[in-house]
Write an enzyme that holds these catalytic residues in place. Sequence first.
Site, PDB file in Angstrom:
ATOM      1  N   GLN A  63     -46.020  -1.483   4.687  1.00 33.93           N
ATOM      2  CA  GLN A  63     -46.857  -2.005   5.770  1.00 33.93           C
ATOM      3  C   GLN A  63     -48.287  -2.217   5.285  1.00 33.93           C
ATOM      4  O   GLN A  63     -49.087  -2.848   5.961  1.00 33.93           O
ATOM      5  CB  GLN A  63     -46.881  -1.013   6.947  1.00 33.93           C
ATOM      6  CG  GLN A  63     -45.552  -0.851   7.653  1.00 33.93           C
ATOM      7  CD  GLN A  63     -45.562   0.258   8.695  1.00 33.93           C
ATOM      8  OE1 GLN A  63     -44.730   1.155   8.624  1.00 33.93           O
ATOM      9  NE2 GLN A  63     -46.482   0.229   9.646  1.00 33.93           N
ATOM     10  N   PHE A  65     -41.890   1.215  11.243  1.00 29.36           N
ATOM     11  CA  PHE A  65     -42.131   2.193  12.307  1.00 29.36           C
ATOM     12  C   PHE A  65     -43.192   3.220  11.942  1.00 29.36           C
ATOM     13  O   PHE A  65     -43.197   4.319  12.478  1.00 29.36           O
ATOM     14  CB  PHE A  65     -40.818   2.874  12.722  1.00 29.36           C
ATOM     15  CG  PHE A  65     -39.729   1.905  13.084  1.00 29.36           C
ATOM     16  CD1 PHE A  65     -39.845   1.113  14.227  1.00 29.36           C
ATOM     17  CD2 PHE A  65     -38.611   1.730  12.274  1.00 29.36           C
ATOM     18  CE1 PHE A  65     -38.862   0.195  14.568  1.00 29.36           C
ATOM     19  CE2 PHE A  65     -37.626   0.809  12.598  1.00 29.36           C
ATOM     20  CZ  PHE A  65     -37.745   0.037  13.741  1.00 29.36           C
ATOM     21  N   GLU A  84     -46.370   2.882   6.345  1.00 24.76           N
ATOM     22  CA  GLU A  84     -47.810   2.644   6.409  1.00 24.76           C
ATOM     23  C   GLU A  84     -48.482   3.281   5.187  1.00 24.76           C
ATOM     24  O   GLU A  84     -49.346   2.696   4.558  1.00 24.76           O
ATOM     25  CB  GLU A  84     -48.394   3.215   7.714  1.00 24.76           C
ATOM     26  CG  GLU A  84     -49.901   2.998   7.837  1.00 24.76           C
ATOM     27  CD  GLU A  84     -50.488   3.375   9.194  1.00 24.76           C
ATOM     28  OE1 GLU A  84     -49.744   3.461  10.192  1.00 24.76           O
ATOM     29  OE2 GLU A  84     -51.714   3.580   9.263  1.00 24.76           O
ATOM     30  N   ARG A  98     -55.639  11.084  17.085  1.00 25.57           N
ATOM     31  CA  ARG A  98     -55.071  10.258  18.155  1.00 25.57           C
ATOM     32  C   ARG A  98     -54.355  11.131  19.195  1.00 25.57           C
ATOM     33  O   ARG A  98     -54.272  10.776  20.368  1.00 25.57           O
ATOM     34  CB  ARG A  98     -54.144   9.161  17.614  1.00 25.57           C
ATOM     35  CG  ARG A  98     -53.868   8.072  18.646  1.00 25.57           C
ATOM     36  CD  ARG A  98     -53.014   6.951  18.106  1.00 25.57           C
ATOM     37  NE  ARG A  98     -53.745   5.801  17.612  1.00 25.57           N
ATOM     38  CZ  ARG A  98     -54.201   4.796  18.357  1.00 25.57           C
ATOM     39  NH1 ARG A  98     -54.014   4.798  19.664  1.00 25.57           N
ATOM     40  NH2 ARG A  98     -54.828   3.788  17.809  1.00 25.57           N
ATOM     41  N   ARG A 115     -44.646   5.353  15.065  1.00 24.12           N
ATOM     42  CA  ARG A 115     -44.859   4.690  16.357  1.00 24.12           C
ATOM     43  C   ARG A 115     -45.471   5.622  17.413  1.00 24.12           C
ATOM     44  O   ARG A 115     -44.800   6.529  17.896  1.00 24.12           O
ATOM     45  CB  ARG A 115     -43.522   4.150  16.852  1.00 24.12           C
ATOM     46  CG  ARG A 115     -43.610   2.871  17.657  1.00 24.12           C
ATOM     47  CD  ARG A 115     -42.231   2.288  17.812  1.00 24.12           C
ATOM     48  NE  ARG A 115     -42.282   0.941  18.375  1.00 24.12           N
ATOM     49  CZ  ARG A 115     -41.220   0.160  18.482  1.00 24.12           C
ATOM     50  NH1 ARG A 115     -40.055   0.567  18.078  1.00 24.12           N
ATOM     51  NH2 ARG A 115     -41.331  -1.052  18.987  1.00 24.12           N
ATOM     52  N   THR A 150     -58.321   3.875  15.257  1.00 24.84           N
ATOM     53  CA  THR A 150     -59.385   4.778  15.709  1.00 24.84           C
ATOM     54  C   THR A 150     -60.446   4.941  14.622  1.00 24.84           C
ATOM     55  O   THR A 150     -61.566   5.341  14.901  1.00 24.84           O
ATOM     56  CB  THR A 150     -58.800   6.137  16.092  1.00 24.84           C
ATOM     57  OG1 THR A 150     -58.102   6.652  14.966  1.00 24.84           O
ATOM     58  CG2 THR A 150     -57.850   5.985  17.272  1.00 24.84           C
ATOM     59  N   ALA A 199     -50.917   0.428  14.111  1.00 21.90           N
ATOM     60  CA  ALA A 199     -51.723   0.659  15.311  1.00 21.90           C
ATOM     61  C   ALA A 199     -51.500  -0.415  16.379  1.00 21.90           C
ATOM     62  O   ALA A 199     -52.348  -0.613  17.245  1.00 21.90           O
ATOM     63  CB  ALA A 199     -53.206   0.786  14.947  1.00 21.90           C
ATOM     64  N   GLU A 246     -46.395  -0.091  19.977  1.00 22.63           N
ATOM     65  CA  GLU A 246     -46.206   1.352  20.126  1.00 22.63           C
ATOM     66  C   GLU A 246     -46.141   1.877  21.561  1.00 22.63           C
ATOM     67  O   GLU A 246     -45.370   2.785  21.847  1.00 22.63           O
ATOM     68  CB  GLU A 246     -47.346   2.090  19.399  1.00 22.63           C
ATOM     69  CG  GLU A 246     -47.347   1.888  17.912  1.00 22.63           C
ATOM     70  CD  GLU A 246     -48.629   2.445  17.301  1.00 22.63           C
ATOM     71  OE1 GLU A 246     -49.676   1.795  17.440  1.00 22.63           O
ATOM     72  OE2 GLU A 246     -48.577   3.528  16.721  1.00 22.63           O
TER      73      GLU A 246
HETATM   74  N1  MTE Z   1     -40.679  -3.219  15.681  1.00 23.35           N
HETATM   75  C1  MTE Z   1     -39.751  -3.401  14.727  1.00 23.35           C
HETATM   76  N2  MTE Z   1     -38.695  -4.195  14.986  1.00 23.35           N
HETATM   77  N3  MTE Z   1     -39.849  -2.794  13.505  1.00 23.35           N
HETATM   78  C2  MTE Z   1     -40.896  -1.951  13.213  1.00 23.35           C
HETATM   79  O1  MTE Z   1     -40.973  -1.419  12.108  1.00 23.35           O
HETATM   80  N4  MTE Z   1     -42.968  -0.894  14.022  1.00 23.35           N
HETATM   81  C3  MTE Z   1     -43.696  -0.439  15.208  1.00 23.35           C
HETATM   82  C4  MTE Z   1     -43.907  -1.597  16.173  1.00 23.35           C
HETATM   83  N5  MTE Z   1     -42.665  -2.284  16.413  1.00 23.35           N
HETATM   84  C5  MTE Z   1     -41.888  -1.727  14.218  1.00 23.35           C
HETATM   85  C6  MTE Z   1     -41.745  -2.420  15.450  1.00 23.35           C
HETATM   86  C7  MTE Z   1     -44.994   0.133  14.889  1.00 23.35           C
HETATM   87  S1  MTE Z   1     -45.082   1.742  14.419  1.00 23.35           S
HETATM   88  C8  MTE Z   1     -46.136  -0.598  14.989  1.00 23.35           C
HETATM   89  S2  MTE Z   1     -47.635   0.077  14.683  1.00 23.35           S
HETATM   90  C9  MTE Z   1     -46.122  -2.014  15.360  1.00 23.35           C
HETATM   91  O2  MTE Z   1     -44.813  -2.493  15.594  1.00 23.35           O
HETATM   92  C10 MTE Z   1     -46.767  -2.813  14.230  1.00 23.35           C
HETATM   93  O3  MTE Z   1     -46.750  -4.159  14.474  1.00 23.35           O
HETATM   94  P1  MTE Z   1     -47.793  -4.883  15.460  1.00 23.35           P
HETATM   95  O4  MTE Z   1     -49.141  -4.330  15.142  1.00 23.35           O
HETATM   96  O5  MTE Z   1     -47.624  -6.289  15.125  1.00 23.35           O
HETATM   97  O6  MTE Z   1     -47.374  -4.519  16.851  1.00 23.35           O
HETATM   98  N1  LUZ Z   2     -52.886   3.990  11.740  1.00 21.55           N
HETATM   99  C1  LUZ Z   2     -54.155   4.260  11.442  1.00 21.55           C
HETATM  100  C2  LUZ Z   2     -52.460   3.961  12.996  1.00 21.55           C
HETATM  101  O1  LUZ Z   2     -54.494   4.312  10.278  1.00 21.55           O
HETATM  102  N2  LUZ Z   2     -55.040   4.455  12.442  1.00 21.55           N
HETATM  103  C3  LUZ Z   2     -54.693   4.429  13.742  1.00 21.55           C
HETATM  104  O2  LUZ Z   2     -55.533   4.619  14.616  1.00 21.55           O
HETATM  105  C4  LUZ Z   2     -53.350   4.183  14.048  1.00 21.55           C
HETATM  106  N3  LUZ Z   2     -52.924   4.166  15.307  1.00 21.55           N
HETATM  107  C5  LUZ Z   2     -51.646   3.948  15.566  1.00 21.55           C
HETATM  108  C6  LUZ Z   2     -50.776   3.740  14.529  1.00 21.55           C
HETATM  109  N4  LUZ Z   2     -51.180   3.737  13.256  1.00 21.55           N
HETATM  110 MO1  MOS Z   3     -47.340   2.119  13.483  1.00 19.37          MO
HETATM  111  S1  MOS Z   3     -47.161   4.152  13.564  1.00 19.37           S
HETATM  112  O1  MOS Z   3     -49.029   2.131  13.580  1.00 19.37           O
HETATM  113  O2  MOS Z   3     -47.056   1.828  11.861  1.00 19.37           O
END
Ligand code: MTE
Ligand code: LUZ
Ligand code: MOS
Length: 755
Positions: free
Chosen positions: A195, A226, A230, A308, A340, A438, A507, A710
């Site tokens: 990610q 998910f 990251e 968070r 997530r 954050t 995030a 999330e």
């Molecule tokens: N949806 C799918 N299908 N696969 C994923 O890995 N990750 C989740 C969410 N939805 C995820 C998902 C998480 S943890 C985050 S932070 C957001 O997607 C990241 O993408 P976005 O910022 O575009 O919402």
């Molecule tokens: N990742 C991060 C995150 O580095 N900072 C955040 O605030 C955060 N919030 C949600 C999911 N990932």
């Molecule tokens: Mo989502 S936990 O911010 O990758």
Amino acid sequence: MSKTMKNIDSFTHVRGESIFVDDLITRQDTLIGLVFDSPKAHGKIKEVNYSKAEKVKGVVKIFTYKDILGVNQIGEILPDEPLWAENEVHYWGQPIAFIVAESEAIAKKARLLIEIEIEELPVITTAIKAKEKKSFISAPIYFKLGDTAATFSNCDHVTEGETFSNGQEHLYLETQGCYAVPQENGSIKITSSTQGPAQVQKAAARVLGVAMHKIEVDVIRLGGGFGGKEDQATAWAVMAAVAVQYLNKPIKYILNRYDDLRMTGKRHPYSSFFKIGLNKDLKIMAFEAEFLQNSGAAADLSPAIAERTLFHATNSYFIPNVSTVVYSCKTNLPPNTAFRGFGGPQGMFVIESAIAKMAEEMGIDKRKIQEANLLAENDEFSYGQIATKVEAQSTWFSAKEKFEFGKLEKEIFSFNRKNAHFKKGISLMPITFGISFTNTMMNHARALVHIYQDGSVGVSTGAVEMGQGVNTKMLQVAQITLGISANKVKLETTNTTRVANTSPSAASVTADLNGKAVDMACVALIERLRKVAAKMASVDESTIFFKEDYVFVNGEKSEFTWETIVAQAMVERIVLSENAHYATPIVHFDKIKGKGHPFAYHVYGTAITAVTLDCVRGTYEIDFVKIVHDFGKSMNIGIDIGQVEGALVQGIGWMTTEEIAYSSDGRLLSNALSTYKVPDIFSAPKTVEIIPAAVEGNKMAIRKSKAVGEPPLMYGIGAYFAIQQAVKAFNKNYKLKFDSPFTPGKVLTGLYEKN
Ligand code: MTE
Ligand code: LUZ
Ligand code: MOS
């Protein structure tokens, strides 16, 4: 709400044609990597004997920390995580060496022949034990609003309690992996399932001791992240890069499921303690909580996740006096990581538990307390941000009204009267989730848009597609802003040479940040093309508008196509590429004071969950989940509903059946899908209804379409309290416990406990 455009990946996904790291066509001389990891959770490495393993035919080299030319360090927030263990190991599964061989079978055979002698040291697996031993990752974090101590003495009702919420395995379908290929002059190209491509690049450069420009990281797409990719996709990519640097051969490493489960961190388990005080009008006057986060053996993202938890410790409620503290407790488990919700779900579980406990003691319905305390306009969060455009009450009341909550409740009471061995429970779960990293400095993104001379368009951003549909949204932004049809736009892979220094896709803010940058780039391009069009049509520039692949003059479709204008721009030597940068305005946060305005906006919603318990077996079914969710003005309701459904089921899994277990000596016991139960088609809710809240949307969101990734996970917490209510309906003696997941085993114990 615009008409739903299909996810642009669905066509190749269903045909099995989408390309993931493991599908890349590899160079013929590609070698395979495999980690040798610690077979103990804590100890001093006395000796490792690689000689037998090295003699296996086809083993090329076994890499250890001694082969690192730069720094043996991959910690991002804190420098406390070596790539390969040196003299000590701190968790079962910690990488010690990297076997490079001609095939995976050879590497596996060699791994079994490595002999290691470890002098064992005491193992800590729980946050409570770590706190006792003063074993911490970083300093505790405090948030304070008002004066809780003084307020409690004036409260009419005060109660205290404790909670536990367990970890959670990400279980992305695609396991971690990478493919690293040598280029000219010591450069390396890494395709990674990450990610955070920029973080992989930075860590690889540091460990290899080379400049960042020597490392190119490319991400095609992920089969899910998910949060698990990251920070934790970095190690494997860097290991492969170290091997490439030494051998000058391509290295591929895809973790098998067992290795992935054992070696990677998960959602943080939390042990928490709360105290809550209400006045006679059911207003929550004071709330205190101490959160013990089980961080694992290294920081990873733990301090940010801990923070968070505090941001979301009051969920959707206004509480005038709040005092919260979180400890990141160092244990001998794999470093736990983003998942997530990022600590938010753990915080929300505690306030919901506190309300449930209070309701039980007062002999009233939990919902009465929830409803009396929902956030209103201009309420202050414990971190100083003033709540605006609040939809906590509106989604709550519209869920109750639209889904006829009164009727649902009556049906459940009457079912419970009539049935001795089956009981139903129902809950309401509001959510409020802050959108932005954050860590303020992470809130920025870039996009690079090329219009090719035939009129087709290529878009590069820092966004990583992981199934959440961000590429489709980027394409929509470009298409709408340029006024051209979707098939003219292509989304490129996420590549550090095209878009540099990005924040990870996380995030929930990826579409907002990258989408705003795409929009800015396209606006700049269209401004140039309007000038060209005005000249061609001999009209004033202000009358020009691009739509449906044509130039419109004063709202009338002209004879000039998009392609004609682009071709003319080439003739006039006008630049048809644009790079744009977006940084979220307004947001700021003072970490020392614990005050500021960290979020661009909040996402709200309310879920109603009903369950049926089989009181002979302790098993349960989720009858339905009915949600009113604040999408803002969704730009792709199909994708967004998919996000709500997926997050909901993931949240329900966390709260009900997914039970991470480690032995007391730190070995992962839930190490396969036979011992770790994720929701399947039978445990998913029988029906899910999602109604978009009637809201105006927020300008800080891309095209007023709010972040959605999330927040809906936390609707799953409603399942816990619905089950709890059903247990209580069967067994009046049941004393509420807040120990998630609420597995059928725990349900059965609760149904028959006598007290
Ligand atoms: N949806 C799918 N299908 N696969 C994923 O890995 N990750 C989740 C969410 N939805 C995820 C998902 C998480 S943890 C985050 S932070 C957001 O997607 C990241 O993408 P976005 O910022 O575009 O919402
Ligand atoms: N990742 C991060 C995150 O580095 N900072 C955040 O605030 C955060 N919030 C949600 C999911 N990932
Ligand atoms: Mo989502 S936990 O911010 O990758």
